[in-house]
Design an enzyme around this catalytic site. Structure first.
Site, PDB file in Angstrom:
ATOM      1  N   ARG A  43       0.836  -1.194   0.000  1.00 21.44           N
ATOM      2  CA  ARG A  43       0.000   0.000   0.000  1.00 21.44           C
ATOM      3  C   ARG A  43       0.871   1.244   0.000  1.00 21.44           C
ATOM      4  NH1 ARG A  43       2.616   2.121   3.197  1.00 21.44           N
ATOM      5  NH2 ARG A  43       2.795   1.721   5.407  1.00 21.44           N
ATOM      6  N   ASP A 190      -1.851  -0.876   7.724  1.00 21.83           N
ATOM      7  CA  ASP A 190      -1.316  -1.673   6.612  1.00 21.83           C
ATOM      8  C   ASP A 190      -2.167  -2.919   6.372  1.00 21.83           C
ATOM      9  OD1 ASP A 190       0.554   0.249   6.927  1.00 21.83           O
ATOM     10  OD2 ASP A 190       2.155  -1.070   7.629  1.00 21.83           O
TER      11      ASP A 190
END
Length: 458
Positions: A43, A190
């Site tokens: 990400r 995350d």
């Protein structure tokens, strides 16, 4: 947001060269074929750095780079791990006796975090053994969450191999907790984006309870990731855990100054919620309560009215025992300011004014300055890269991920993108870094990608 499990997609391997290659390597390694494949993306955090563990919402999106694992459940209770990258050594262990070495954040330990988290969640006494071959395209230690993607991938692998099901939210929460087995006191961003991401949209991710809201990014801009090529491993350094502790101490002192029960207060957001005030008002309180000079252990103990022994055993974590000074003013100021920038960023995306790109760029620039000056989580190379990106047409640029190395994310008007990529490549990579860095996917434009899923051969 539905509490759905990650999708399972039937695929024709012939149309998926990467899966096909992984299958061939798996067969030559283990002598049999994988039963399924699991993918979890990395990400990029667009804004909201170092605030998830303080309770505040963040604004990431999944990227195309990912961790992919080919899996075959086996009758023996042995887990065998191999990696397509020969610099990561093979590893095997009994599925019943998972030991995670915190002193060495080796690649297989992140897999074991996900495995152990799922086993403990279900209380699996008789966990399935498995053969796993991993292929990763996220640059390691780059702040794009390669380690959390591996934990998430391993969690989903373990759920599937043991015939269990969990929703994306449950998976995100379990994987977020289980990454702490390796010693990183992360906040859950995350793992959440790895499971909850959807193609074409960034997400505002809020915590307790965990929820994700679509954020439509402006169409006239691209987000470009640039790797400073300075590696930073959160689990291998103390910077990260010291910041977590400084935020915890700032919470305690703010609570005490306002007559709250400071022993129960753990996160900076708790103070705001308890006082029922805005983020702007919290920033004023920070100015009133803290002095900018670092606080010594003695000063904190005196303020809270506790002994050094109580401070060490009841407040400090294992890995911050030997820290003697703490910067509380700077850390609290960053967190409350950054939390406000995240909400403003989402508001601009929702309302889409004519100058949205300009306004979002300014927020990204303010975020980088705060990360650099107040949170001190930048480094000279990141600052240089941000300057270069702004010089060649980025409207906003900032470090992304934990910092101290890793990547920047820049917002670039689409019509300037090609020139931007050429110029940044020349200015930073050709003069600064070995040419191998560019072959290693160090500079690329990215779109919001989809979250973790399972592939089965059609």
């Amino acid at each position: 947001m539905a509490a759905a499990a990650p999708a399972t997609l039937p695929v024709q391997l012939a149309e998926q060269p990467r899966l096909l290659k992984l299958k061939e390597m798996f067969v030559s390694k283990f002598g049999s074929a994988p039963k399924f494949y699991v993918r979890a993306p990395g990400r990029v955090n667009l804004i909201g750095e170092h605030i998830d563990y303080c309770g505040y919402a963040v604004l990431p999106m999944a990227i195309e780079q990912d961790i992919l694992i080919a899996v075959e459940p086996v009758k023996t209770q042995v887990v065998q791990l191999a990696n397509t990258n020969s610099s990561y050594l093979d590893f095997s262990t009994s599925a019943n006796n998972i030991e995670i070495n915190k002193t060495k954040p080796l690649w297989h330990n992140y897999f074991l975090c996900g495995l152990k988290g799922i086993q403990e969640h279900f209380g699996l006494n008789n966990p399935t053994g498995m053969n796993c071959l991993l292929d990763g395209t996220i640059p390691p230690s780059s702040g794009l969450s390669s380690s959390s993607a591996l934990v998430c991938c391993a969690g989903l692998v373990t759920v599937r191999a043991n015939g269990k099901t969990l929703s994306k939210v449950e998976l995100a929460e379990i994987c977020s907790k289980s990454e702490r087995y390796i010693g990183t006191e992360g906040g859950g961003m995350d793992q959440s984006i790895s499971f909850l991401a959807e193609e074409g949209t960034a997400k505002l991710i809020e915590f307790s309870p965990l929820r994700a809201t679509d954020v439509r990014l402006p169409s006239g801009a691209a987000f470009v990731i640039a790797n400073s090529c300075v590696e930073m491993n959160k689990a291998a350094t103390s910077h990260y855990n010291i910041r977590v502790m400084e935020c915890r101490l700032a919470t305690k002192l703010l609570s005490k100054s306002k007559g709250l029960d400071w022993k129960k207060m753990l996160k900076l957001q708790d103070v705001q919620v308890k006082l029922g005030v805005s983020l702007e008002e919290m920033l004023t309180i920070v100015e009133e309560v803290f002095h900018p000079e670092p606080y010594s252990t003695e000063e904190i103990c005196k303020y809270l009215g506790i002994s050094l022994e109580e401070f060490r055993t009841q407040i400090l974590s294992q890995n911050t025992q030997d820290v003697s000074t703490f910067k509380l003013y700077q850390r609290a100021k960053h967190v409350y300011g950054e939390a406000a920038r995240v909400l403003e960023f989402k508001k601009i995306c929702d309302e889409a004014p004519a100058n949205a790109i300009q306004l979002l760029g300014e927020l990204m620039n303010q975020s980088h300055i705060s990360c650099k000056e107040m949170y001190e989580c930048s480094c000279p190379e990141l600052d240089r890269l941000v300057d270069i990106c702004l010089q060649f047409g980025a409207i906003g640029s900032r470090l992304t991920g934990a910092g101290w190395g890793g990547c920047t994310v820049s917002m670039v008007p689409t019509d300037k993108l090609n020139n931007f990529l050429k110029n940044v490549e020349k200015a930073y990579y050709q003069t600064n870094v070995q040419s191998s860095a560019l072959e290693n996917n160090s500079l690329f434009a990215t779109k919001p990608g989809r979250g973790a899923l399972v592939f089965v051969e059609a």
